[in-house]
Write a protein that holds these residues in place. Structure first.
Motif, PDB file in Angstrom:
ATOM      1  N   THR A 399      36.722  53.889  51.006  1.00  0.00           N
ATOM      2  CA  THR A 399      35.651  53.076  51.399  1.00  0.00           C
ATOM      3  C   THR A 399      34.251  53.925  51.105  1.00  0.00           C
ATOM      4  N   MET A 400      34.502  55.065  50.929  1.00  0.00           N
ATOM      5  CA  MET A 400      33.058  55.805  50.604  1.00  0.00           C
ATOM      6  C   MET A 400      32.602  55.337  48.982  1.00  0.00           C
ATOM      7  N   PHE A 653      30.608  39.311  42.194  1.00  0.00           N
ATOM      8  CA  PHE A 653      30.989  39.722  43.268  1.00  0.00           C
ATOM      9  C   PHE A 653      32.339  40.033  43.082  1.00  0.00           C
ATOM     10  N   ALA A 654      32.747  40.994  43.894  1.00  0.00           N
ATOM     11  CA  ALA A 654      34.197  41.365  44.418  1.00  0.00           C
ATOM     12  C   ALA A 654      34.373  41.992  45.822  1.00  0.00           C
ATOM     13  N   PRO A 655      35.481  41.579  46.254  1.00  0.00           N
ATOM     14  CA  PRO A 655      35.771  41.962  47.808  1.00  0.00           C
ATOM     15  C   PRO A 655      36.082  43.507  47.940  1.00  0.00           C
ATOM     16  N   ILE A 656      36.161  44.021  49.071  1.00  0.00           N
ATOM     17  CA  ILE A 656      36.204  45.354  49.193  1.00  0.00           C
ATOM     18  C   ILE A 656      37.640  45.739  49.700  1.00  0.00           C
ATOM     19  N   HIS A 657      38.485  45.109  49.721  1.00  0.00           N
ATOM     20  CA  HIS A 657      39.658  45.229  50.910  1.00  0.00           C
ATOM     21  C   HIS A 657      40.928  46.145  50.088  1.00  0.00           C
ATOM     22  N   ILE A 668      37.202  48.934  45.140  1.00  0.00           N
ATOM     23  CA  ILE A 668      35.722  48.434  44.563  1.00  0.00           C
ATOM     24  C   ILE A 668      34.813  49.721  44.888  1.00  0.00           C
ATOM     25  N   ASP A 669      35.169  50.406  45.832  1.00  0.00           N
ATOM     26  CA  ASP A 669      33.958  51.435  46.021  1.00  0.00           C
ATOM     27  C   ASP A 669      34.021  52.730  45.069  1.00  0.00           C
ATOM     28  N   ALA A 670      35.069  52.580  44.198  1.00  0.00           N
ATOM     29  CA  ALA A 670      34.979  53.534  43.040  1.00  0.00           C
ATOM     30  C   ALA A 670      33.926  53.193  41.927  1.00  0.00           C
ATOM     31  N   LEU A 671      33.505  51.839  42.132  1.00  0.00           N
ATOM     32  CA  LEU A 671      32.069  51.473  41.078  1.00  0.00           C
ATOM     33  C   LEU A 671      30.853  51.627  41.982  1.00  0.00           C
TER      34      LEU A 671
END
Length: 876
Positions: A399-400, A653-657, A668-671
């Protein structure tokens, strides 16, 4: 015992900051029935799809049942002594700032309080921060700058009484559905108008009178235009402005800002300004689209400026209103869970505040400067400054921002402790010590929702295995580090009453937070505590703050701040032409540790996806159901393509889950780069720049199985079904033997196999059975596999005869993908009813099928089906 004979227990939902009351009844077999509490002031009995499914996520198959040290099962005594010794040794050798806690809005307030007390009062460092830093830190900063303290001035009742609700960066229909239903009810009963300000067309736009699809990050310019118009037209409140300072400078900055950067037409901007100015009872609701920005604090203050300038604050039906994403984000703010705060809204950089807290705790020390905020904390871990790290109920390896880098930093940290309900997270797999904590429905304590209601969360299930409450784990480590009397708690009631007593000390400084009226609760009164909205002082306090001023700056006045539009830090360029927006989907929560256990919740959007505009898809050679490679200098992802005009050209748009546990290539948070707001430290999670291209896969696959799989392929994404799991797959390299590969993935080396293969066309269909019962099946093609996925997912455990056909028998109705998760109603069922019964409104479909009649978050999608099939939709 028969569950029907057990009593219902009043508790609080485990998900978002709405804080819905729930009534829980154990079924006597480890499960629960769940219904909304009709007497709770947050929801009056309503629940969203996630809340309704809480009884489906209490199984034990995923639970961490015992402590682990270095990968081996350990006793609690050995594990806790190891944690205490390692933290003590690290502090002795490198100082208190060499250790850190990273905690979570899923903690109860009592857990949060003990963690904050241990770190700030006894270890002597402010290096405790929370995943709420990723959620609402910009709101905290904006509130403190304007009001002098982190005060939420409004209430949920304001949504009922408003004539205009403006949703800024908030997809309330999906992220806070119960609140959205209150807004729709106000619309029905009093004609409340709705404006949505969001670059993307979301479900919240379905009933909106106006959707302003502004350029990402340009909110300050829009609200500056509103402030300039208020001043120009003489629509400010001169009497209320005597309670403020900074108006002239704020207006001057607003007049200098260029509204054209919003990308909106002059007419759209003026229509919005006219509506806002002409409606006295206006509530401006803001959420992650405002907060998760490198200018998030300024966005918050731009909104607050307009309400302060007009005196539209502290009165029924009007005011700025931040809605939070986590069940106890507010409770964490109250107890000082952020690195730059002390408990009870006191300030860590104020010597008198520090002295008061230190004396109350009888603590050896209090740090005199803020600790490391989340992004800086993990950077310090990477650089070796943090040598002992304790992560509690959160998953920062996913998540970071810059998640790949954070994951490597945690892995390299000399000592990492993770307290959680499961070992099956990306972060838990990196830990040196794993501590099993109690989960929702086993925990006992309090939470505070977005409008300051303190509610009890009560245990209804026994703690499984050796799981212990978080406050108990933290207190025991505190005692073992040498502070026995300070952490000699016997139950959460003791912690709560100590915390309430501290608020009376804090009130000597005339701060807003006050629950001193609860300091005298005994264990029985605490057990029976009904929901109560703070302040709860020994004298009556207002439910709404700031009606007549009374701000918490030393002079008692609010600050209007001069703010100016700043674009997102990352700029698009030919190599990275797309602006990436991120967010939630309707039926999932954070990294799906809980919600992903529910087949019902996983049925709506079962796979990570990328929304892209039709023009952009055509330009980049993308078709519906393709897989797309999404890249930038920070990381990569592979996502299923969804072509839609809900996003503007140039935006995706992309979801985070999704995580390494459910879809490793979709983290996604890798991006997301680790760019933060300079005031709040909150990351800019919605404005990365990326490239998008078609994945040149050699093959695509779809699998169903009784047990989960984690294949070593370039793309896979798994989700729960009623019978097991479904998995989407793809790879760059050819596979030589698909039958052997399938046996390996499913762990069914000795099973019987039925294979239908056409190597020339690259298609393979393989069913693996044991005793003529289907255990797994794999479908492979050179193109995305076209199958009746929802029907096939029901065939596990049946005979294998039908499965390889890939579609339902003629006598079996295929409901299609689930649209209404609350009642499990599929798209094809709705379409059949529309055609057969000539249904022409969302209400008619609800009457016939139940779809859309609970939380209502599927109503926009039902309306879309009606529109596509030529029916006339009746407005709600």
């Amino acid at each position: 015992m028969d569950g029907s004979s057990l009593p219902e227990v009043r508790s609080t939902c485990a998900y978002c900051g709405v804080g819905c009351g729930v009534l829980l009844r154990a079924d006597g077999a480890g499960g629960l029935t769940v219904r909304g509490d009709p007497d709770h002031p947050a929801n009056f009995g309503r629940l969203c799809s996630k809340g309704s499914a809480l009884g489906e996520v209490t199984g034990l198959s995923h639970r961490l049942m015992a402590p682990h040290v270095a990968g081996q099962v350990s006793s609690w005594d050995a594990a806790l002594q190891h944690v205490a010794d390692r933290f003590s040794d690290t502090i002795a050798k490198h100082g208190p700032d060499s250790v850190a806690f990273y905690v979570s809005g899923q903690l109860l307030t009592e857990d949060y309080y003990v963690a904050n007390k241990l770190m700030k009062g006894f270890i002597g460092s402010a290096n405790i921060d929370t995943n709420s830093r990723l959620c609402m830190a910009s709101t905290v900063a904006g509130h403190k700058r304007a009001f002098g303290t982190d005060t939420v001035p409004g209430t949920y009742e304001d949504l009922d009484q408003a004539d205009l609700v403006v949703l800024v960066g908030s997809n309330m229909a999906w992220c806070h559905p119960v609140l959205y239903q209150r807004v729709l009810e106000a619309r029905k009963t009093r004609g409340t108008r709705i404006v949505v300000i969001d670059p993307r067309r979301t479900a919240s736009c379905d009933q909106a009178d106006m959707h302003l699809a502004l350029e990402p990050g340009s909110d300050v310019a829009l609200f500056n235009r509103l402030l300039a118009r208020l001043a120009q037209d003489g629509q400010t409140d001169a009497g209320y402005l005597t309670h403020t300072v900074g108006f002239d400078d704020a207006v001057k900055a607003a007049q200098a800002d260029d509204p054209a950067v919003t990308g909106l037409s002059p007419q759209e901007i003026e229509d919005f300004c006219n509506l806002w100015i002409g409606t006295e009872r206006v509530v401006t609701v803001f959420s992650q689209g405002v907060n998760q920005s490198s200018s998030g604090s300024d966005k918050v203050n731009a909104i607050l400026n307009c309400h302060l300038a007009t005196g539209r604050i502290g009165r029924p039906g009007m005011g700025p209103f931040s809605v939070t994403g986590q069940p106890n984000a507010m409770g964490g703010r109250e107890v000082g869970g952020l690195a730059n705060m002390l408990a009870c809204h006191l300030d860590i950089e104020n010597a008198m505040h520090r002295q008061a807290v230190q004396q109350f705790w009888n603590a050896p020390t209090i740090p005199d400067k803020p600790g490391l905020k989340a992004v800086d904390m993990f950077r310090a871990v990477e650089e070796g400054q943090i040598k002992a790290l304790w992560i509690i109920h959160t998953n920062p390896a996913v998540t970071m921002p810059d998640a790949d880098r954070v994951s490597k930093a945690i892995k390299a940290c000399p000592f990492t402790v993770v307290s959680d309900i499961t070992a099956q997270t990306d972060t838990a797999r990196l830990a040196d010590v794993l501590l099993p904590a109690t989960g929702w429905a086993e925990k006992d304590g309090t939470v505070t929702n977005s409008d300051r209601w303190i509610s009890r969360q009560r245990a209804v299930l026994a703690a499984p295995g050796q799981a212990r409450p978080d406050w108990d784990i933290l207190a025991e480590v505190g005692r073992r580090m040498g502070w026995q009397s300070a952490f000699d708690y016997q139950d959460p009631a003791e912690i709560f009453t100590e915390y309430a007593a501290l608020s009376s000390v804090a009130n000597r400084f005339e701060k807003d937070f006050d629950i001193s009226g609860l300091a005298g609760l005994d264990a029985s009164s605490y057990a029976d505590l009904a929901p109560v909205r703070w302040p709860v002082g020994k004298t009556r306090k207002p439910e709404r703050f700031f009606r007549d001023g009374g701000f918490f700056h030393p002079d008692g006045k609010a600050r209007l701040l001069p703010v100016t539009h700043r674009p997102p830090a990352a700029r698009t360029e030919p190599k990275f032409p797309f602006r990436l927006n991120t967010g939630r989907v309707r039926d999932q929560w954070h990294t799906m540790t809980r919600s992903g256990l529910s087949p019902r919740l996983s049925a709506h959007l079962a796979e990570p996806f990328l929304e892209i505009h039709p023009e952009d898809a055509r330009r980049h050679g993308l078709a519906a159901a393709d897989l797309a490679e999404v890249r930038n200098p920070t990381g990569t992802a592979i996502l299923r393509v969804r072509i839609t005009d809900a996003v503007a050209p140039g935006q995706v748009f992309a979801p985070i889950h999704w995580t390494g546990e459910t879809a490793p290539s979709a983290r996604i948070d890798a991006l997301v780069p680790s760019v933060t707001d300079p005031v709040s430290g909150q990351p800019e999670s919605k404005a990365s720049v990326v490239s998008v291209s078609r994945m040149k896969a050699a093959w695509y696959g779809f699998a169903i199985s009784q047990d989960p799989i984690a294949p070593n392929v370039d793309y896979w994404a798994a989700s729960r079904t009623d019978k097991g799991f479904r998995t989407e797959l793809a790879g760059y390299s050819q596979v030589q033997d698909w039958e052997e590969t399938a046996r390996s993935w499913f762990g069914l080396a000795e099973s019987a196999a039925t294979v239908v293969a056409d190597p020339a066309r690259g298609t393979y269909r393989i069913a693996l059975t044991v005793e003529n019962r289907l255990k797994a099946a794999l479908f492979v093609s050179r193109e995305p596999v076209a199958l009746m996925r929802d029907y096939l997912s029901t065939t596990i455990g049946n005979g294998p005869e039908q499965v390889l056909v890939g579609r339902a028998p003629a006598d079996v109705e295929d409901a299609g993908p689930t649209l209404c998760a609350c009642f499990g109603v599929g798209v094809k069922t709705i379409l059949k009813a529309i055609e057969a019964d000539q249904l022409d409104s969302v209400e008619a479909i609800g009457d016939a099928l139940g779809a859309g009649t609970n939380c209502g978050s599927c109503r926009p999608e039902i309306a879309d089906l009606l529109a596509v099939h030529g029916k006339v939709e009746t407005p709600a």
